[in-house]
Design an enzyme around this catalytic site. Sequence first.
Site, mmCIF file in Angstrom:
data_model
loop_
_atom_site.group_PDB
_atom_site.id
_atom_site.type_symbol
_atom_site.label_atom_id
_atom_site.label_comp_id
_atom_site.label_asym_id
_atom_site.label_seq_id
_atom_site.Cartn_x
_atom_site.Cartn_y
_atom_site.Cartn_z
ATOM 1 C CE1 TYR A 54 -3.316 2.916 0.627
ATOM 2 C CE2 TYR A 54 -1.885 3.495 2.479
ATOM 3 C CZ TYR A 54 -2.912 3.809 1.613
ATOM 4 O OH TYR A 54 -3.533 5.027 1.716
ATOM 5 C CG HIS A 84 -3.823 14.147 -0.032
ATOM 6 N ND1 HIS A 84 -3.893 13.576 -1.284
ATOM 7 C CD2 HIS A 84 -4.236 13.181 0.841
ATOM 8 C CE1 HIS A 84 -4.317 12.332 -1.176
ATOM 9 N NE2 HIS A 84 -4.536 12.071 0.101
ATOM 10 C CG ASN A 196 -0.202 8.249 6.366
ATOM 11 O OD1 ASN A 196 -1.241 8.573 6.933
ATOM 12 N ND2 ASN A 196 -0.126 7.234 5.527
ATOM 13 C CE1 TYR A 280 -18.233 25.572 49.049
ATOM 14 C CE2 TYR A 280 -19.069 24.764 46.947
ATOM 15 C CZ TYR A 280 -19.095 24.760 48.330
ATOM 16 O OH TYR A 280 -19.978 23.952 48.990
ATOM 17 N NE ARG A 283 -14.775 26.880 52.046
ATOM 18 C CZ ARG A 283 -15.982 26.337 52.140
ATOM 19 N NH1 ARG A 283 -16.089 25.057 52.445
ATOM 20 N NH2 ARG A 283 -17.065 27.043 51.934
ATOM 21 C CG PHE A 328 -2.896 6.833 10.039
ATOM 22 C CD1 PHE A 328 -4.255 6.922 10.317
ATOM 23 C CD2 PHE A 328 -2.451 5.750 9.302
ATOM 24 C CE1 PHE A 328 -5.150 5.963 9.867
ATOM 25 C CE2 PHE A 328 -3.345 4.784 8.841
ATOM 26 C CZ PHE A 328 -4.693 4.898 9.126
ATOM 27 C CD GLU A 413 -8.709 7.583 4.824
ATOM 28 O OE1 GLU A 413 -9.091 8.766 4.929
ATOM 29 O OE2 GLU A 413 -7.805 7.226 4.063
#
Length: 518
Positions: A54, A84, A196, A280, A283, A328, A413
């Site tokens: 791959y 991309h 990646n 609070y 404290r 990844f 994916e």
Amino acid sequence: MEHFNYGIDFLTVGKALQIAKGETKGTLSASSIEQVEKSAQAVEDIVSGERTVYGINTGFGPLCTTKISAKDTRELQYNILKSHSVGVGKPIDPTIAQLMLILKAHSLAQGFSGIQLSTIERIIWHIDNQAIPVVPEQGSVGASGDLAPLAHLFLPLIGLGEVYFKGERMSTERLFQITGLQPVALGPKEGLALINGTQFIAAHAVMVVDRLYNCLSHADIIGAMMIEALMGSAKPFSPRLHEIRPFKGNRHVAHRIRVLLEGSEILNAHINCGRVQDPYSLRCIPQVHGSSRNAWLHLKELLEVELNAVTDNPIILSAEETISGGNFHGQPMALPLDYAALAAAEIGNISDRRIYLSLEGKVEGLPQLLMNDTGINSGFMLPQYTSAALVSENKSLCFPASADSIPTSLGQEDHVSMGSISGRKALQIIGNLEQILAIELLCAAQAFDFRRPLRSGPALEACHAYVRTKIDHADKDRIFADDIQKARTIITERKLIALTQSEMAQKESPFHVEFENY
């Protein structure tokens, strides 16, 4: 100058920031060079052989079953960088882009990605020469790697995209004209190895760890100033109280507050008052600040694993052994980043409550709205409006990005982390928190003035004196936005931490190493 060996030495948040600032130089050792070259040769052997692997001789994502011929494997790597590069939105901070380069160089130099030595050397050239790629902030779903931002990050390797160089934003073509560089000749798998990985998420996490640490440290200091200004009790910080509920963060914060209050005349002046217990927001400082400290520590510890990990796919062990897995996937960082975002928001929440307390005029010696002549003056009423707005905005940003997943890549994916959004949101919240703490610092310093002639301990007195060198006491209304900006600068420049360091060093918390080092 210190040296760091990419791929060999253990990378921490602090070391990554030192490299980014040019205080430490990253280099490649002989052993990492040998491993990188061995991995690159394994890829060449795969291309010339019969095995299908791959991303080396196949398409990407849902195209993983499409075989790519040996002659097209190199063109495939250029195409993946271009196709991309789909990021949108504003460019990320150049420091984050610089960190992305550093984290990617460290990962690639471990020699499991099949990348050429010359490509890593070009990445290191960009780091060393502060030629920082322009990377859009949106477009990553935080799985299959931070694909879009990493594609933009590495467009300059092939002569495309833009960079920041010597104070100017320019095309990579212009950078090459100035420097004489030529595009890198990408080999098989290199484009995939570059995009990646989780370096966009991890670089944001580096900044979250650094900036949240600063906010947590200042929240303790400013909170201690408010305890003095509001004549609060020191009993809630007793070690015996926290030993019977021994969360590390709580005990660390309680210790810090005790050290900051040590030697205070103000505390002694009301030791026998009739007030039974404080609100609070005073404290419970150890419980609230301490819980956020625990979240910070959790993020830091997980991030150190990620910084030294290989998040590529597939992993090249040899020409005969490759593993196509899911290193990844951004989930290991997405969850702790969302946790850290909530932790940061809660520090702002309790800070705003202390601001409000200081304005009420219910504590002896403090005028309403922290100004004597109100009516004609609004005093510090409106800075609290701003803190309230920022606290509310942070609440709206606290929805965990990691709770969502939208399938991509035609279903290949089908579960993604959205960790890139987790990182970006966390930094937004921290930016708002810095402003909230700045407003609290303004109010604490103003309220502190009304305790004179009594004095606090040496650490808080030094902090108050420094604030007064930058911001004057307010007897009447003025443009408080200017004061808020000055107070934020005091916080972001870490002046109060420096002023309290000697006191803290003399009486270190048992958890000093874990909470004060990164």
